[in-house]
Design a protein around this motif. Sequence first.
Motif, PDB file in Angstrom:
ATOM      1  N   GLN A 275       0.803  -1.101   0.051  1.00 35.02           N
ATOM      2  CA  GLN A 275      -0.121  -0.080   0.031  1.00 35.02           C
ATOM      3  C   GLN A 275       0.967   1.232   0.032  1.00 35.02           C
ATOM      4  O   GLN A 275       0.541   2.243  -0.681  1.00 35.02           O
ATOM      5  CB  GLN A 275      -0.929   0.007   1.264  1.00 35.02           C
ATOM      6  N   LEU A 276       1.903   1.208   0.877  1.00 40.79           N
ATOM      7  CA  LEU A 276       2.900   2.239   0.935  1.00 40.79           C
ATOM      8  C   LEU A 276       3.531   2.690  -0.578  1.00 40.79           C
ATOM      9  O   LEU A 276       3.573   3.624  -1.074  1.00 40.79           O
ATOM     10  CB  LEU A 276       3.867   2.116   1.816  1.00 40.79           C
TER      11      LEU A 276
ATOM     12  N   ILE B 236       2.385   1.534  -3.551  1.00 38.51           N
ATOM     13  CA  ILE B 236       1.349   2.238  -4.540  1.00 38.51           C
ATOM     14  C   ILE B 236       1.118   3.646  -4.240  1.00 38.51           C
ATOM     15  O   ILE B 236       0.987   4.642  -5.177  1.00 38.51           O
ATOM     16  CB  ILE B 236      -0.176   1.490  -4.138  1.00 38.51           C
ATOM     17  N   TYR B 237       0.801   4.121  -2.812  1.00 34.43           N
ATOM     18  CA  TYR B 237       0.660   5.486  -2.611  1.00 34.43           C
ATOM     19  C   TYR B 237       1.804   6.532  -3.018  1.00 34.43           C
ATOM     20  O   TYR B 237       1.468   7.382  -3.474  1.00 34.43           O
ATOM     21  CB  TYR B 237       0.348   5.865  -1.314  1.00 34.43           C
TER      22      TYR B 237
ATOM     23  N   MET C  82       1.960   6.684  -6.859  1.00 37.64           N
ATOM     24  CA  MET C  82       0.818   7.431  -7.299  1.00 37.64           C
ATOM     25  C   MET C  82       0.765   9.191  -7.054  1.00 37.64           C
ATOM     26  O   MET C  82       0.942   9.960  -7.762  1.00 37.64           O
ATOM     27  CB  MET C  82      -0.561   7.267  -6.407  1.00 37.64           C
ATOM     28  N   ILE C  83       1.709   9.183  -5.920  1.00 36.55           N
ATOM     29  CA  ILE C  83       2.008  10.777  -5.228  1.00 36.55           C
ATOM     30  C   ILE C  83       3.332  11.083  -6.252  1.00 36.55           C
ATOM     31  O   ILE C  83       3.021  12.439  -7.005  1.00 36.55           O
ATOM     32  CB  ILE C  83       2.533  10.805  -3.894  1.00 36.55           C
TER      33      ILE C  83
ATOM     34  N   SER D  90       1.699  11.808  -9.762  1.00 35.68           N
ATOM     35  CA  SER D  90       0.813  12.902  -9.917  1.00 35.68           C
ATOM     36  C   SER D  90       1.929  14.258  -9.957  1.00 35.68           C
ATOM     37  O   SER D  90       1.412  15.117 -10.364  1.00 35.68           O
ATOM     38  CB  SER D  90      -0.044  12.951  -8.591  1.00 35.68           C
TER      39      SER D  90
END
Length: 579
Positions: free
Chosen positions: A245-246, A248-249, A252-253, A256
Amino acid sequence: MIKKIVGCIREYKKATILTPLFVSLEVVLECILPLLIADLVNKIQDGCGMDVITKYGLFLVVIAIFSLSFGILSGHYCAIAACGFAKNLRHDMFYRIQDFSFSNIDKFSSSSLVTRMTTDVNNVQFAFMMIIRIAVRCPFMLIFAFVMSIKLGGKLSLIFAVVVPILGFGLFKIISVVRPVFVRVFKKYDKLNESVQENIKGMRVVKSFVREDFEKEKFNAAAKDVCNDFTKAEVLIALNTPMMQLAIYVIMILISFFCSKIAISTNGASVSVGTLSGMMTYSIQILMSLMMVSMIFVMVTMSIESAQRISEVLSEETTIKNPDNPVMNVRDGSIDFENVYFRYDGNNNYALNNINLHIHPGQTVGIIGGTGSSKSTLVNLISRLYDVSEGRVLVGGTDVRNYDLETLRNEVAVVLQKNVLFSGTIKENMRWGNPDASDAEIEHICRLAMADEFIQGFPEKYDTYIEQGGTNVSGGQKQRLCIARALLKKPKILILDDSTSAVDTRTDALLRKAFREEIPNTTKIIIAQRISSVQECDFIIVMDNSQIKGMGTHNELLMTNSIYREVYESQVKGGSLNG
């Protein structure tokens, strides 16, 4: 080990090959979809018409249907291959165990063999399923998704090159710590199964000694031990999800952030909405593939230990094999021991020491001796359940090692100390001795073994169902049924290894009388604790400290052998001879 395990695929090779083929096709189509969707989003952003949207939509639907079809086919063939592989594993293990000698069986505990044929096979089956499907899917997905991300996002794809190795290192560290725990836990599984098996098998003893609480504590200790190890492993494996999860985030950050920076600096000319959405999709595909790879490593880590344990059974060579040109006929029931020495594997002390013995066909021989005097070991050598360490054992004038095993054992019927009946009717149990025996033959033999009298008292008579292990008949009834089963083989040699201990002296005497009258040509060896069971034998063997300490008739031994005389006198005073 791998060669042994893979050899069990056999007739399921086609399904094993088709599974990764369809998985590969499914992955290729899945990786094409985000690229087409990104392209469609960009065209919509540029103001394309419905004809373009319809064309893209139909194309996406066709690809999705094909991807789904390939996924279904891969799942179908994977199920066939994995279940068939597990079936063959169990088949090969069971057949191998059937060929084991007593020495081989001594090497593995029964609880361990049960664990290997159940839990270990399940682990290997699951790992095999993951290898031919998910282990193919994940690397393909990683490679294709990364290639597509480069095609779509160019330098943005370098984000994956930074984050993925860090994540991979973390997963590797978790697995390296978890693997020793799984290696250790399977040995504890054996102890847990052993506790359950002993408790169920000895339930009557446990209750008669009121030891339920002790057995509960023993089971709880074994279960807690397994639980603690699995908890430790699961806690470590659970770190996979937050790490993923870390990652993936973070990705994504970063995507972005860099997309926004590029969009601002180029006024939206370099990065489109489609590119951003496509990169997000590929990032999830890559990271989910990595997560699945980590789970594969965990499962494979578990299964390596299981595969090793299975391989040990499959690789175990029986210590007793048929000779190249076996003798296929046993001439008669004569038995000779010539300078025989025997010791069990891993034991430096001889269980039998310099045994010399000759028994003529049709003779009835008694064997008396204290616990641990190797009486059972002696008779086990006759039917070649073990092989001698030195010297030789002859049956019908031929070394037992020169016989075809099936031929020899069909002519030597053994009723062991621990009598075993199998679930099924009395008739079905009797036909273990002779599959072709008629009902009349079964009834005649049961009368000979003094079993007919109680069988006739059952409502279903010879169709009475015997529970597993013969738990619904008494010890004496079980012994008489086992004697009848052995007699149905019509052997040249009959060995009764303390197998009349649970019958009364009257029945014991009637059994001996029936043997003398009905099977006079069969050599009979009776191991007993009661002098009354052997005193009418042609001669009696007295064993002590792994040696023959005396041999002769009842009267001769009373005069010449102090061990025999001591046993006789103790039983006379205790009333054992008269029941």
